[in-house]
Write an enzyme that holds these catalytic residues in place. Structure first.
Site, PDB file in Angstrom:
ATOM      1  N   LEU A 297      24.957  52.378   3.939  1.00 14.24           N
ATOM      2  CA  LEU A 297      24.796  51.353   2.897  1.00 14.24           C
ATOM      3  C   LEU A 297      25.074  49.965   3.438  1.00 14.24           C
ATOM      4  O   LEU A 297      24.582  48.973   2.940  1.00 14.24           O
ATOM      5  CB  LEU A 297      25.753  51.626   1.738  1.00 14.24           C
ATOM      6  CG  LEU A 297      25.525  52.917   0.950  1.00 14.24           C
ATOM      7  CD1 LEU A 297      26.678  53.159  -0.001  1.00 14.24           C
ATOM      8  CD2 LEU A 297      24.216  52.838   0.178  1.00 14.24           C
ATOM      9  N   GLY A 298      25.922  49.914   4.446  1.00 16.06           N
ATOM     10  CA  GLY A 298      26.286  48.603   4.989  1.00 16.06           C
ATOM     11  C   GLY A 298      27.257  48.781   6.133  1.00 16.06           C
ATOM     12  O   GLY A 298      27.701  49.893   6.429  1.00 16.06           O
ATOM     13  N   ARG A 299      27.583  47.681   6.767  1.00 17.72           N
ATOM     14  CA  ARG A 299      28.455  47.758   7.921  1.00 17.72           C
ATOM     15  C   ARG A 299      29.290  46.495   7.961  1.00 17.72           C
ATOM     16  O   ARG A 299      28.753  45.411   7.755  1.00 17.72           O
ATOM     17  CB  ARG A 299      27.604  47.863   9.177  1.00 17.72           C
ATOM     18  CG  ARG A 299      28.347  48.113  10.449  1.00 17.72           C
ATOM     19  CD  ARG A 299      27.376  48.418  11.569  1.00 17.72           C
ATOM     20  NE  ARG A 299      26.995  49.826  11.610  1.00 17.72           N
ATOM     21  CZ  ARG A 299      27.714  50.766  12.239  1.00 17.72           C
ATOM     22  NH1 ARG A 299      28.824  50.439  12.840  1.00 17.72           N
ATOM     23  NH2 ARG A 299      27.315  52.022  12.241  1.00 17.72           N
ATOM     24  N   GLY A 300      30.586  46.646   8.152  1.00 18.40           N
ATOM     25  CA  GLY A 300      31.451  45.462   8.182  1.00 18.40           C
ATOM     26  C   GLY A 300      32.401  45.533   9.347  1.00 18.40           C
ATOM     27  O   GLY A 300      32.271  46.411  10.209  1.00 18.40           O
TER      28      GLY A 300
ATOM     29  N   SER B 133      35.408  46.460   9.542  1.00 17.89           N
ATOM     30  CA  SER B 133      36.281  47.614   9.678  1.00 17.89           C
ATOM     31  C   SER B 133      35.516  48.924   9.811  1.00 17.89           C
ATOM     32  O   SER B 133      36.123  49.955  10.047  1.00 17.89           O
ATOM     33  CB  SER B 133      37.249  47.673   8.498  1.00 17.89           C
ATOM     34  OG  SER B 133      36.546  47.512   7.295  1.00 17.89           O
ATOM     35  N   GLY B 134      34.203  48.884   9.635  1.00 15.48           N
ATOM     36  CA  GLY B 134      33.441  50.113   9.822  1.00 15.48           C
ATOM     37  C   GLY B 134      32.217  50.178   8.932  1.00 15.48           C
ATOM     38  O   GLY B 134      31.941  49.262   8.155  1.00 15.48           O
TER      39      GLY B 134
ATOM     40  N   VAL C 211      29.626  51.977   6.006  1.00 17.35           N
ATOM     41  CA  VAL C 211      29.759  52.634   4.711  1.00 17.35           C
ATOM     42  C   VAL C 211      28.538  53.511   4.464  1.00 17.35           C
ATOM     43  O   VAL C 211      27.400  53.092   4.715  1.00 17.35           O
ATOM     44  CB  VAL C 211      29.873  51.596   3.576  1.00 17.35           C
ATOM     45  CG1 VAL C 211      30.130  52.285   2.247  1.00 17.35           C
ATOM     46  CG2 VAL C 211      30.967  50.599   3.872  1.00 17.35           C
TER      47      VAL C 211
ATOM     48  N   LYS D 217      33.643  55.061   3.473  1.00 20.10           N
ATOM     49  CA  LYS D 217      33.804  54.077   4.541  1.00 20.10           C
ATOM     50  C   LYS D 217      34.477  54.747   5.724  1.00 20.10           C
ATOM     51  O   LYS D 217      35.532  55.350   5.598  1.00 20.10           O
ATOM     52  CB  LYS D 217      34.652  52.912   4.040  1.00 20.10           C
ATOM     53  CG  LYS D 217      34.913  51.876   5.100  1.00 20.10           C
ATOM     54  CD  LYS D 217      35.317  50.557   4.506  1.00 20.10           C
ATOM     55  CE  LYS D 217      34.906  49.444   5.440  1.00 20.10           C
ATOM     56  NZ  LYS D 217      34.616  48.212   4.762  1.00 20.10           N
TER      57      LYS D 217
ATOM     58  N   ASP E 270      39.324  38.755   3.436  1.00 16.79           N
ATOM     59  CA  ASP E 270      37.909  38.712   3.793  1.00 16.79           C
ATOM     60  C   ASP E 270      37.039  38.640   2.534  1.00 16.79           C
ATOM     61  O   ASP E 270      36.187  39.481   2.302  1.00 16.79           O
ATOM     62  CB  ASP E 270      37.546  39.922   4.660  1.00 16.79           C
ATOM     63  CG  ASP E 270      36.203  39.741   5.376  1.00 16.79           C
ATOM     64  OD1 ASP E 270      35.669  38.609   5.372  1.00 16.79           O
ATOM     65  OD2 ASP E 270      35.690  40.725   5.929  1.00 16.79           O
TER      66      ASP E 270
END
Ligand SMILES: *[C@@H]1O[C@H](CO)[C@@H](O)[C@H](O)[C@H]1NC(C)=O
Ligand SMILES: *[C@@H]1O[C@H](CO)[C@@H](O)[C@H](O)[C@H]1NC(C)=O
Ligand SMILES: *[C@@H]1O[C@H](CO)[C@@H](O)[C@H](O)[C@H]1NC(C)=O
Ligand SMILES: *[C@@H]1O[C@H](CO)[C@@H](O)[C@H](O)[C@H]1NC(C)=O
Ligand SMILES: *[C@@H]1O[C@H](CO)[C@@H](O)[C@H](O)[C@H]1NC(C)=O
Ligand SMILES: *[C@@H]1O[C@H](CO)[C@@H](O)[C@H](O)[C@H]1NC(C)=O
Length: 802
Positions: free
Chosen positions: A521-524, A526-527, A529, A543, A636
């Protein structure tokens, strides 16, 4: 008590007095002339300040205890702000306060003995006067002030009353007493304002947090002027750089007091003029169990959710009804040193300080040995945090229980001592329990002390079956036999018992739910998702954390803390997985994706939804910063971390993760820079401690983007100057336009795609808030509470700001 004075006939001492009394008998007076007095027996013998806010006279309790005092005339229970003789009450008959001819103001008891007097003997004092500020002054010729009650505060500081080096606020002993207690507020020798418990046997500083140094607490010890004061608006400022504001700041004409209460907390109160009740507008400690000495020696403070004291196994309350005295052992301590002993585990309990010895990276067994080897050791604290930290305790003081404390206390008891009947409070974490109170969010810290008074309940040892986990390991000559056996399992039990409602998942379970991490779904930072579907058909976002090195127990404790946070503008966490090297978090799934996808894409949000987003994000952050007793800084905040539900209600994701990774590496807090470029407050680049104001900054950027509909990185800003950030420039330009009376400045800023369909007042409020949120100087940024308040004021459907 010169004989000439004792023979003075009442109230007829001089022509002026007579004249004065004659002129003012019916109306309240604020002046006491030389040679006259106030009598304890006459209820109308009271000085009242010109605006009638304060009264001064004898304040009585019961039949025979009277204090010469100043109190708020309009508060419901005549709140006392000053007392001359708090530790030596006067008799209800014959006592009087006289302004003697010699110049001193003297309080005498029924037998004429002096209970209290001012240091103005042999001065030419003309009169005593109660001022509108609540200050009782003795005035000499030329209106010179020779003495004032403001120089001798008791437990309360009033607006504009200067707090200095030699002044000290001392709390009352308990709620039913005015005598000096053990808690006080003072300038310490290193110029820092502190709160201390200074009891008969033990003294211990508890505020600012003893876990940090002066600068870590945002103070300084370099300014030796040692002064502090606050104004009518509720702004407090001190020479050690402590600054705070009342939550209702700015509202003039509110009566305020700063009081150190008998529970050891320092609170700023505002008087509600309609009810006559006090509400809290600021307090030093949000977690009362952090007040040292609040539960007395040996006892343990736990949130249930109000703080309550209880005794550990083997101890009983010293004086039922009085927790100041704590708990006493039910066994002979001297005898127990030579006896066979056993240790009883109290999960998630710790006693702060008074360590005999400390060792890091040690095993439970060697920690136990360390305690056994020292006859003074009453217990030891052991936590797996940091590879096994062991503290042996010579004194059991400031005990508290918090499920987020990743360790246990092991109490040393004689082996013969029967403990099977004992229970201790299980308590909860001092964390937001639920979001039941949407309506109070504007002023989260304000509640009536009458409705939320702390209860100190005495729990008998067999009271209510609550989760007490008892572990015994018999230690004497043969305890070695049990080494490395049994203990780990027993520890495990302790953890399971405090498991909170949310779940722990196995890695296989989550792998299956996400179809082997198929749909990202996404990436940030910390890791990544992934979308998943649990066996109960709930859709979740999973996550997968990267770079989380801390041990399972710490991770578990931290995550269960986050799992308890529940607010409509925060994404709910449903569980986690911690297995081997895998660390995963399971969240509720948000259908409508993140704010940036809606704001900056070809499709765009209508004004109503933009305002809803600005308000919702502010509420979520305010909840984390202020209402959550354990303050959570997000670190954040950005559109990518704001998810929208089907009604476009915003929910903040990823909170609490900063704290998770913080404990990971070495213990220096927030050493590692976190956040996303463009949204990060300037203090990340300096050495200033990170406070909730970093989130306020990021929030400011987000709401400005919400108004403009363009990511900050694409802004074009006129009038570029060197060494100035885009935002500072933007703020400067907007301020100039407002000053120059440009009428259409707001239309120039708001997203043109809206075709003018927006509330001008709401947009103006948001832009002005946004600019103040991104101030370089974090002290100039508002708190999230204040932001919520400002937005609520223009929440009306038609968008008119009140
Ligand atoms: C009385 O005490 C106050 C405060 O300690 C001091 O400022 C004042 O000078 C004293 N007055 C006299 C007359 O000694
Ligand atoms: C010390 O604090 C006082 C009061 O806040 C302030 O007026 C003064 O400027 C400070 N002195 C220094 C050297 O910072
Ligand atoms: C309380 O004080 C506020 C602010 O001064 C004032 O507007 C209001 O009328 C007062 N209410 C009452 C009941 O006196
Ligand atoms: C505890 O035991 C010691 C040693 O036997 C004895 O001297 C002392 O009196 C006992 N104290 C109490 C309170 O029983
Ligand atoms: C702490 O324990 C160590 C190891 O047993 C010992 O050598 C040391 O003397 C102890 N320190 C104190 C202050 O008791
Ligand atoms: C103790 O903890 C259990 C499990 O979390 C809970 O069900 C119970 O209500 C708690 N008891 C009290 C008195 O808080």
């Amino acid at each position: 008590m010169g004989s000439s004075q004792t023979s003075i006939p009442p109230k007829t001492i001089s022509f002026f007095t007579v004249l004065f009394l004659f002129l003012s008998t019916s109306s309240a007076q604020n002046v006491l002339l030389r040679g006259s007095y106030l009598s304890v027996e006459d209820d109308s013998d009271i000085l009242t300040s010109p605006e009638k806010t304060f009264s001064c006279g004898f304040y009585g309790m019961g039949q025979n205890a009277y204090w010469f005092s100043i109190w708020f005339t309009n508060s419901k229970d005549r709140t006392v702000v000053w007392m001359a003789n708090r530790d030596r009450p006067a008799n209800g008959r014959g006592s009087r306060v006289s302004l003697r001819r010699g110049g001193a103001m003297v309080l005498t008891d029924v037998d004429g003995s002096i209970i209290w007097e001012t240091n103005t003997t042999s001065t030419d004092v003309e009169r005593a006067e109660l001022l509108d500020t609540g200050n009782l002054v003795l005035i000499g010729p030329g209106s010179k002030i020779l003495w004032q009650s403001f120089d001798f505060p008791t437990d309360t500081l009033l607006p504009n009353q200067l707090f200095i080096k030699r002044t000290k606020l001392i709390a009352r002993l308990h709620s039913g007493s005015y005598a000096s207690g053990y808690f006080s507020f003072f300038f310490d020798n290193d110029n820092v304002l502190r709160l201390i418990y200074d009891g008969p046997d033990i003294s211990s500083i508890y505020w600012p947090s003893p876990d940090f140094d002066v600068f870590g607490n945002g103070r300084t010890n370099y300014n030796s002027s040692r002064t502090a004061v606050y104004d009518e608006m509720g702004h407090f400022i001190s020479s050690d750089q402590l600054q705070f504001s009342a939550s209702d700041t700015g509202l003039l004409r509110i009566e305020r007091r700063l009081t150190i209460d008998h529970d050891g907390n320092l609170r700023l109160y505002s008087l509600k003029n309609d009810t006559g009740l006090w509400v809290i507008s600021w307090q030093a400690l949000s977690q009362l169990c952090n007040v040292h000495g609040i539960c007395g020696i040996n006892s343990i403070c736990a949130y249930t959710p109000d703080p309550e004291c209880s005794c550990p196994p083997g101890y009983e309350i010293t004086e039922p009804g009085n927790w100041n005295k704590g708990c006493k052992p039910m066994f002979n301590q001297t005898l127990s040193q030579s006896q066979q002993v056993k240790f009883v585990q109290l999960p998630h309990v710790d006693y702060w300080g008074f360590d005999l010895n400390f060792s890091a990276s040690t095993t439970l067994d060697s920690c136990m040995e360390l305690c056994l080897g020292d006859y003074r050791c009453k217990a030891f604290s052991y936590s797996l945090d940091g590879g096994g930290r062991c503290f042996t305790k010579g004194v059991l003081f400031n005990g508290y229980r918090s499920p987020s404390f990743p360790g246990n206390i092991y109490l040393r008891l004689p082996v013969s001592f029967e403990t099977s009947q004992l229970r201790i409070l299980n308590g909860t974490d001092p964390i937001c329990q639920s979001s039941e109170s949407e309506t109070t969010i504007g002023s989260p810290s304000m509640y009536s002390i009458n409705t939320k008074r702390t209860r100190w309940v005495y729990f008998y040892s067999f009271a209510s079956a609550i989760g007490f986990i008892e572990l015994l390991f018999i230690v004497s000559g043969w305890w070695f036999l049990f080494r490395n056996r049994g203990l780990p399992n027993l520890m495990e039990d302790g953890y399971h018992a405090v498991l909170s409602p949310f779940r722990r998942f196995t890695y296989t379970e989550l792998k299956k739910a996400t179809n082997n991490f198929k749909e990202e779904l996404g990436r940030g930072g910390s890791g990544a998702v992934y979308k998943g579907i649990l066996t109960d058909e709930r859709v979740v976002a999973v996550k997968r954390l990267e770079n989380m090195y801390q041990g399972e127990d710490v991770f578990w404790a931290e995550v269960s803390t986050i799992g308890k946070i529940n607010h409509m503008n925060l994404v709910r966490m449903w569980g986690f997985c911690s297995e081997g090297k895998h660390r995963l978090l399971v969240y509720e799934y948000m259908e409508y994706q993140s704010l940036d996808k809606h704001l900056f894409s070809p499709t765009f949000l209508q004004w109503k939804d933009r305002f809803k987003a600005a308000l919702g994000i502010a509420k979520g952050l305010a909840y984390l910063h202020h209402e959550c007793l354990e303050w959570v800084i997000h670190c954040d905040v950005k559109p990518g971390n704001i998810l929208l539900d089907s009604g476009f209600e915003p929910k903040i994701a990823d909170f609490g993760l900063a704290k998770l990774s913080q404990r990971g590496g070495n213990s220096s807090d927030f050493s590692q820079i976190r956040g996303t470029k463009g949204y990060m407050a300037p203090e990340w680049a300096t050495n200033l401690p990170v406070t909730a104001k970093v989130d306020v900054y990021s929030y400011g950027v987000v709401i400005l983007e919400i108004v403009k509909g363009i990511p900050l990185s694409n802004w074009v800003i006129e009038g570029r100057e060197e060494h100035e950030s885009d935002l500072a420039r933007f703020g400067r330009v907007v301020k100039r336009k407002i000053q120059c009376g440009e009428v259409s400045w707001i239309e120039e800023i708001v997203d043109p795609r809206l075709n003018g369909k927006f509330s001008r007042n709401q947009a103006t409020t948001i832009v002005e808030l946004g600019i103040s949120c991104v101030e370089e100087d974090r002290n100039k940024r508002p708190t999230m509470d204040a932001v919520v308040q400002a937005l609520l004021e223009c929440q009306d459907v038609d968008g008119r700001c009140s």
